[in-house]
Design a protein around this motif. Structure first.
Motif, PDB file in Angstrom:
ATOM      1  N   GLU A 602       0.839  -1.199   0.000  1.00  0.00           N
ATOM      2  CA  GLU A 602       0.000   0.000   0.000  1.00  0.00           C
ATOM      3  C   GLU A 602       0.873   1.247   0.000  1.00  0.00           C
ATOM      4  O   GLU A 602       1.913   1.287   0.661  1.00  0.00           O
ATOM      5  N   ALA A 603       0.435   2.270  -0.737  1.00  0.00           N
ATOM      6  CA  ALA A 603       1.234   3.481  -0.913  1.00  0.00           C
ATOM      7  C   ALA A 603       1.078   4.418   0.276  1.00  0.00           C
ATOM      8  O   ALA A 603       0.542   5.519   0.161  1.00  0.00           O
ATOM      9  N   GLU A 604       1.507   3.964   1.427  1.00  0.00           N
ATOM     10  CA  GLU A 604       1.518   4.824   2.601  1.00  0.00           C
ATOM     11  C   GLU A 604       2.628   4.354   3.535  1.00  0.00           C
ATOM     12  O   GLU A 604       3.087   3.222   3.450  1.00  0.00           O
ATOM     13  N   ALA A 605       3.083   5.227   4.379  1.00  0.00           N
ATOM     14  CA  ALA A 605       4.174   4.884   5.295  1.00  0.00           C
ATOM     15  C   ALA A 605       3.680   3.883   6.330  1.00  0.00           C
ATOM     16  O   ALA A 605       2.690   4.128   7.025  1.00  0.00           O
ATOM     17  N   ARG A 606       4.362   2.751   6.410  1.00  0.00           N
ATOM     18  CA  ARG A 606       4.002   1.722   7.373  1.00  0.00           C
ATOM     19  C   ARG A 606       5.268   1.083   7.949  1.00  0.00           C
ATOM     20  O   ARG A 606       6.337   1.160   7.354  1.00  0.00           O
ATOM     21  N   ASP A 607       5.082   0.431   9.102  1.00  0.00           N
ATOM     22  CA  ASP A 607       6.161  -0.368   9.685  1.00  0.00           C
ATOM     23  C   ASP A 607       5.897  -1.831   9.375  1.00  0.00           C
ATOM     24  O   ASP A 607       4.759  -2.311   9.476  1.00  0.00           O
ATOM     25  N   TYR A 608       6.959  -2.517   8.991  1.00  0.00           N
ATOM     26  CA  TYR A 608       6.823  -3.908   8.580  1.00  0.00           C
ATOM     27  C   TYR A 608       7.837  -4.793   9.309  1.00  0.00           C
ATOM     28  O   TYR A 608       8.890  -4.339   9.753  1.00  0.00           O
ATOM     29  N   GLU A 609       7.486  -6.064   9.381  1.00  0.00           N
ATOM     30  CA  GLU A 609       8.455  -7.112   9.681  1.00  0.00           C
ATOM     31  C   GLU A 609       8.538  -7.987   8.449  1.00  0.00           C
ATOM     32  O   GLU A 609       7.516  -8.418   7.916  1.00  0.00           O
ATOM     33  N   VAL A 610       9.762  -8.247   7.999  1.00  0.00           N
ATOM     34  CA  VAL A 610       9.978  -9.058   6.810  1.00  0.00           C
ATOM     35  C   VAL A 610      10.867 -10.234   7.199  1.00  0.00           C
ATOM     36  O   VAL A 610      11.900 -10.056   7.844  1.00  0.00           O
ATOM     37  N   GLY A 611      10.448 -11.434   6.829  1.00  0.00           N
ATOM     38  CA  GLY A 611      11.242 -12.599   7.198  1.00  0.00           C
ATOM     39  C   GLY A 611      10.717 -13.874   6.594  1.00  0.00           C
ATOM     40  O   GLY A 611       9.899 -13.868   5.659  1.00  0.00           O
ATOM     41  N   ARG A 612      11.170 -14.972   7.118  1.00  0.00           N
ATOM     42  CA  ARG A 612      10.812 -16.291   6.628  1.00  0.00           C
ATOM     43  C   ARG A 612       9.641 -16.844   7.431  1.00  0.00           C
ATOM     44  O   ARG A 612       9.627 -16.773   8.653  1.00  0.00           O
ATOM     45  N   SER A 613       8.697 -17.447   6.749  1.00  0.00           N
ATOM     46  CA  SER A 613       7.523 -18.003   7.403  1.00  0.00           C
ATOM     47  C   SER A 613       7.864 -19.320   8.091  1.00  0.00           C
ATOM     48  O   SER A 613       8.786 -20.034   7.702  1.00  0.00           O
ATOM     49  N   PHE A 614       7.126 -19.631   9.132  1.00  0.00           N
ATOM     50  CA  PHE A 614       7.143 -20.977   9.693  1.00  0.00           C
ATOM     51  C   PHE A 614       5.724 -21.323  10.109  1.00  0.00           C
ATOM     52  O   PHE A 614       4.907 -20.447  10.369  1.00  0.00           O
ATOM     53  N   THR A 615       5.437 -22.614  10.151  1.00  0.00           N
ATOM     54  CA  THR A 615       4.078 -23.085  10.408  1.00  0.00           C
ATOM     55  C   THR A 615       3.947 -23.622  11.821  1.00  0.00           C
ATOM     56  O   THR A 615       4.765 -24.431  12.265  1.00  0.00           O
ATOM     57  N   LEU A 616       2.929 -23.157  12.531  1.00  0.00           N
ATOM     58  CA  LEU A 616       2.577 -23.718  13.838  1.00  0.00           C
ATOM     59  C   LEU A 616       1.489 -24.761  13.639  1.00  0.00           C
ATOM     60  O   LEU A 616       0.524 -24.537  12.903  1.00  0.00           O
ATOM     61  N   THR A 617       1.638 -25.907  14.296  1.00  0.00           N
ATOM     62  CA  THR A 617       0.615 -26.951  14.242  1.00  0.00           C
ATOM     63  C   THR A 617       0.378 -27.497  15.643  1.00  0.00           C
ATOM     64  O   THR A 617       1.326 -27.864  16.335  1.00  0.00           O
ATOM     65  N   ALA A 618      -0.884 -27.535  16.067  1.00  0.00           N
ATOM     66  CA  ALA A 618      -1.284 -28.173  17.321  1.00  0.00           C
ATOM     67  C   ALA A 618      -2.421 -29.125  16.995  1.00  0.00           C
ATOM     68  O   ALA A 618      -3.539 -28.700  16.697  1.00  0.00           O
ATOM     69  N   GLN A 619      -2.120 -30.410  17.039  1.00  0.00           N
ATOM     70  CA  GLN A 619      -3.105 -31.418  16.644  1.00  0.00           C
ATOM     71  C   GLN A 619      -3.429 -32.317  17.833  1.00  0.00           C
ATOM     72  O   GLN A 619      -2.543 -32.850  18.498  1.00  0.00           O
ATOM     73  N   LEU A 620      -4.739 -32.498  18.079  1.00  0.00           N
ATOM     74  CA  LEU A 620      -5.183 -33.343  19.184  1.00  0.00           C
ATOM     75  C   LEU A 620      -5.171 -34.811  18.780  1.00  0.00           C
ATOM     76  O   LEU A 620      -5.299 -35.156  17.613  1.00  0.00           O
ATOM     77  N   TRP A 621      -5.039 -35.676  19.785  1.00  0.00           N
ATOM     78  CA  TRP A 621      -5.284 -37.095  19.552  1.00  0.00           C
ATOM     79  C   TRP A 621      -6.788 -37.312  19.319  1.00  0.00           C
ATOM     80  O   TRP A 621      -7.607 -36.581  19.851  1.00  0.00           O
TER      81      TRP A 621
END
Length: 709
Positions: A602-621
């Motif tokens: 977007e063409a407006e001043a913003r603060d960003y974090e840029v980096g590599r994604s990682f996936t969180l998974t919480a799976q029940l039995w």
């Protein structure tokens, strides 16, 4: 299920091994998860998205952490890299960088050991002579080989040892003083690598200067050798070569080196340069005593009591070091792996055994198992030795201080230690089993007769541990008061154990990143890691304020630029504070051009974090009715997820949004603390719930309540 069952999943046991899926007991599966990837367990219950990784610096190569605190209280993080090291201050600037000349290569970094005392860091490895890094003052560091105390006569107080394979060999010097003397051995013992080493003939020092062959070398006498005497006695019967003898008047000790005739015994004195008198004096041995009638000097005889320099090119270098009770300890010697050496009390460069006074240096041997290797020594209230046949302890106490005469290695158990570093905790010592990849704890028992016992910390999650290379204890940090033990696996991922005091079942969770974890440490209340991404090694810090890995904060208008992102795909998170709340929203993945420019924002001043994604998974039995077979069809009629300050996630691939009625959909989503109801469709015998975050957002789950029937 014939009846409806209400289950409260609490996650205190973290991710459990798949074998527990068939356990027909409630405790095994309602307190654990089928998957708990990239999350951490909390003291108050539940789990939270793991911190992202803030990029700190690019390293020159594979690294190894050595946290260090100087005498003045200054904290530094020393990072050993191949042939070099650098020192980081608490503000993440570097105090010094030494770019070459260090003896450790990339292959040494995983196995070397380092410990600090005062302003010194001793670095040990079987690959090189022990190195000492010294902080002389703020910003000033120096490095040198470990130097042993030098006496006024230039002799050195270094470790000497008689290796078992040489026990039947005698050495005869051609003279007792001077340079260029010859040492002749009764059998092959010398090697060209011995040139430059020092040897003790009895307790007198010589330095080998030239090699002739395996039985002959040239040497310089550093300390005048004891004289050899021809002693005439009434009868030499009962005296034999090797006998330890003494004179009855002066109590001059010596060793019989030759029985020359029926009345002459050749003796080399030990500890004395005096000549025995011939008046009312006897030569006393273990099997005979005879009057002395004459004493004359003789050419040097063969010396049976000798030692060679313990640490040398020929014999190798100690692979282990630690400090204990004001003593520098060295161990894991290639040619004597079961021998332990400790310096004099509070004089860490003096390894002179002396006369075994309490303050003298210590040499001890475990000696109750063939082929035993001391892999680690850990300084606790009692010294702990971890070996390849099991752990030992030294029975220290108020009445038995750590001295040459009180050292006794006592067996604890049969669990051998791997090369991976152990860590200390308030419960004891945590280490890796060498034969079965599991995490063991040595804990004090309070029992006088058996002071320590072993326990398994990983019995619920052995599938998360494989070829552990590094351990780290996190006893509270900027994340919170939780205690964790982190294990880095050889595959490059790590496993995090929630280490609560008094808890019988400990919770584990695997963490992954786009790359390989190499090392981890706690420094200045923060957690740092070394990560290999592609072919580059990075120093990064786990940061609760970050949602991505290899993370960089940036700002811009319709584009942001960083050469670090050139031609790479990175996730971009919009960071904004709304009504005092720090909100975050993922804008998705963007691919930077060759100059590292990410455009299309977007063409407006913003603060960003840029980096590599990682996936969180919480799976029940899958829910289990103990009264029904495992293959009974099950419906999850109601699922409630108890959330704390959380954003977007998915439940069985269906989005769960933090937006509520009346929220401004154009604004960043609020972080809701609420109970979210989740719909799970279908009837299955293995029905389960999988919560996941593929795009970044804050997430904390206190518990999940499921009604199944």
């Amino acid at each position: 299920m014939a009846k409806r069952v209400r289950i409260h999943y609490a996650f205190s046991a973290g991710e459990a091994d798949p074998q527990y899926e068939r356990r027909n007991d409630w405790e095994a599966w309602i307190n654990s998860l089928k998957s708990a990837r990239n999350c951490r367990l909390l003291n108050g219950g539940g789990l939270k998205r793991r911190p992202g990784l803030a990029k700190v610096a690019t390293l020159a190569g594979r690294g190894r952490f050595v946290p260090f605190t100087a005498v003045d209280g200054s904290k530094r993080l020393v990072i050993l890299e191949p042939a070099r090291y650098r020192v980081m201050k608490t503000d993440e600037t570097f105090e010094t960088t030494v770019t070459s000349g260090m003896p450790w290569a990339v292959g040494d970094l995983d196995s070397l050991q380092a410990d600090s005392e005062n302003n010194d860091i001793t670095v040990a490895s079987r690959s090189f002579f022990p190195k000492v890094l010294t902080r002389a003052s703020a910003g000033t560091w120096s490095e040198a080989d470990l130097a042993f105390a030098e006496r006024g006569d230039t002799s050195k107080a270094q470790p000497y040892y008689r290796f078992p394979e040489t026990k039947d060999i005698a050495i005869t010097p051609s003279a007792t003083s001077g340079a260029g003397i010859t040492l002749a051995a009764s059998a092959a013992v010398f090697d060209a690598d011995h040139v430059g080493t020092r040897w003790l003939l009895y307790d007198r020092e010589v330095s080998i200067t030239a090699y002739t062959n395996a039985t002959t070398v040239t040497a310089t006498v550093i300390q005048t050798l004891y004289p050899t005497l021809e002693i005439t006695v009434g009868s030499s019967t009962g005296f034999a070569v090797g006998d330890q003898v003494s004179t009855s008047v002066e109590e001059i000790d010596g060793e019989v080196v030759e029985v020359t005739s029926a009345t002459v015994v050749k003796v080399t004195t030990i500890g004395s340069f005096s000549t025995p008198t011939t008046t009312s004096n006897n030569l006393v041995g273990p099997n005979a005593s005879s009057a002395i009638s004459a004493v004359v000097g003789a050419s040097p005889g063969p010396v049976g009591q000798w030692k060679e320099q313990m640490i040398s090119v020929h014999r190798g270098y100690p692979g282990g070091t630690c400090y204990h009770r004001g003593r520098r300890c060295l161990f894991n010697f290639p040619a004597a792996p079961d021998v332990f050496e400790a310096s004099a009390q509070d004089v860490t460069d003096d390894f002179d055994l002396g006369t075994a006074l309490d303050s003298d240096a210590i040499e001890a041997k475990i000696g109750d198992a063939i082929g035993q290797t001391i892999r680690h020594a850990v300084s606790t209230e009692q010294l702990i030795l971890l070996t390849d046949v099991g752990p030992y302890y030294v029975g220290e106490g108020p009445g038995t201080p750590f001295t040459p005469t009180t050292v006794d290695f006592l067996d604890i158990g049969p669990e051998p230690s791997a090369d991976c570093n152990p860590v200390k905790s308030s419960e004891g010592v945590i280490y890796v089993d060498r034969e079965v990849t599991r995490l063991m704890v040595l804990a004090p028992t309070g029992n006088v007769r058996r002071s320590w016992e072993t326990g398994d910390l990983s019995d619920l999650a052995p599938h998360l541990l494989s070829g552990i290379t590094r351990l780290c204890l996190i006893d509270g940090c900027e994340w919170g008061s939780e205690r964790y033990v982190v294990a880095i696996n050889s595959a490059g991922n790590l496993s995090l154990m929630h280490y609560r005091r008094g808890q019988e079942v400990l919770g584990w969770a695997p963490w992954e990143t786009d790359g390989d974890f190499i090392d981890i440490c706690k420094f200045n209340n923060k957690i740092y890691v070394i990560v290999l991404r592609g072919s580059t090694y990075y120093l990064e810090r786990f940061d609760e304020d970050r949602l991505l890995d290899d993370s960089v904060l940036a700002s811009g208008t319709s584009s942001i630029t960083n050469s670090h992102w050139a031609s790479a795909t990175r996730e971009v998170v919009w960071r904004k504070t709304v009504s005092g709340e720090a909100r975050r929203a993922s804008l998705g993945n963007f691919t930077a051009d060759g100059s590292g420019v990410i455009s299309g924002l977007e063409a407006e001043a913003r603060d960003y974090e840029v980096g590599r994604s990682f996936t969180l998974t919480a799976q029940l039995w899958p829910p289990v009715d103990p009264d029904r077979p495992f293959n009974s069809p099950t419906r999850l009629s109601r699922v409630i997820v108890d959330l704390v300050a959380s954003g977007h996630f998915t439940a069985n691939n269906s989005p769960v949004t933090p937006y509520d009625y009346g929220d401004d959909q154009e604004e960043l989503p609020p972080l809701r603390t609420r109970q979210a109801r989740v719909a799970v469709l279908g009837v299955r015998w293995d029905q389960t719930l999988t919560l996941q975050q593929v795009v970044a957002a804050p997430l904390q789950i206190r518990m999940i309540v499921v009604e199944a029937g």
